[in-house]
Design a protein around this motif. Structure first.
Motif, short mmCIF file in Angstrom:
data_model
loop_
_atom_site.label_atom_id
_atom_site.label_comp_id
_atom_site.label_asym_id
_atom_site.label_seq_id
_atom_site.Cartn_x
_atom_site.Cartn_y
_atom_site.Cartn_z
N GLU A 21 0.83 -1.21 0.00
CA GLU A 21 0.00 0.00 0.00
C GLU A 21 0.87 1.26 0.00
O GLU A 21 0.59 2.23 -0.72
N THR A 22 1.94 1.24 0.80
CA THR A 22 2.82 2.40 0.89
C THR A 22 3.60 2.61 -0.41
O THR A 22 3.77 3.75 -0.86
N MET A 23 4.04 1.53 -1.04
CA MET A 23 4.76 1.63 -2.30
C MET A 23 3.87 2.17 -3.41
O MET A 23 4.29 2.98 -4.23
N HIS A 24 2.62 1.72 -3.46
CA HIS A 24 1.70 2.25 -4.48
C HIS A 24 1.47 3.74 -4.26
O HIS A 24 1.31 4.50 -5.22
N LYS A 25 1.45 4.15 -3.01
CA LYS A 25 1.29 5.58 -2.69
C LYS A 25 2.48 6.39 -3.20
O LYS A 25 2.33 7.56 -3.55
N ALA A 26 3.65 5.76 -3.25
CA ALA A 26 4.88 6.48 -3.60
C ALA A 26 4.96 6.83 -5.08
O ALA A 26 5.71 7.74 -5.46
#
Length: 249
Positions: free
Chosen positions: A86-91
């Motif tokens: 989820e955090t990587m997709h946000k990046a």
């Protein structure tokens, strides 16, 4: 990464410093700690766009897809795989394919990103699809079939959205593997398989809720009613799994 069969012109293979992401993305302290403690390294594997593979951009009121990027994430441990995805997709604002690597296993993740109608410079990220960890180098396995279905030569190349959504839909079929120990690459039955898998997931969630309610109940008659409801859901799941196996033959 040879099993992804990236077209040569799309290959980048460049390390992305974590500090670069920290400075560009509004990560919370918790998300920064997650990057520091759980991620060993981040690499840009491939960029698929009009320049690299003659893939037409896709712009609508809802989607702003200029390119698909493939990101390799080397993990330190299995902890919080979903949160890391989820955090990587946000990046990354572009549609991204995450290759999450741990030892000799990988997990794949995609998530559609829609234009934020309140602020068109931002995106709204759908719930990510995340596969189980699997060995990517083993031949003649269901996961090898999954990898074969998402190579660039097998995906739709009408435009960026079509390619990414095609890949996304194949990853949605991944739960088929632990349920049936097989994988279907028949495009004509893919939507039906996804619908059945979604139904199974809903019933699995329902069983979990019923079991939690069963623990809270004191009256035996209520416990038995809940038990019968659980058995009904389990029977439905078994019937659905049998149907999935038929679609894979």
């Amino acid at each position: 990464m040879s099993h992804f069969e990236f077209p040569e012109r799309t290959i980048i293979n460049r390390k992305i410093p974590k500090k670069t992401l920290f400075s560009q993305v509004g990560f919370s302290p918790t998300e920064k700690d997650l990057f520091t403690s759980e991620i060993e390294g981040i690499y840009l594997l491939s960029i698929m766009n009009e320049d690299s593979m003659n893939l037409q951009a896709f712009y609508t009121d809802e989607f702003n897809y200029a390119e698909v990027i493939w990101i390799y994430v080397r993990l330190r441990r299995k902890n919080q795989l979903k949160k890391i995805a989820e955090t990587m997709h946000k990046a990354f604002p572009n549609p991204s394919v995450l290759v999450l690597s741990l030892h000799n296993q990988i997990a794949l993740s995609t998530a559609h990103k829609r234009v934020n109608q309140n602020d068109r410079t931002k995106v709204v990220i759908d719930e990510p699809i995340i596969t189980n960890l699997f060995h990517g180098k083993e031949a003649l396995t269901p996961y090898n079939k999954l990898l074969g279905s998402i190579t660039s030569t097998k995906l739709s190349v009408v435009n960026v959205y079509a390619l990414y959504d095609d890949l996304h839909q194949w990853l949605r079929c991944e739960p088929l593997i632990p349920l049936t120990d097989t994988f279907s690459t028949i495009r004509e039955t893919r939507e039906q398989i996804i619908n059945i898998l979604d139904d199974i997931h809903e019933n699995q969630d329902k069983i979990h809720q019923l079991k939690q309610e069963q623990k809270r109940q004191i009256e035996f008659s209520v416990q038995m009613d809940l038990h019968m409801e659980i058995k009904k859901c389990e029977k439905h799941i078994n019937e659905q799994i049998h149907e999935l196996k038929g679609l894979c033959n």
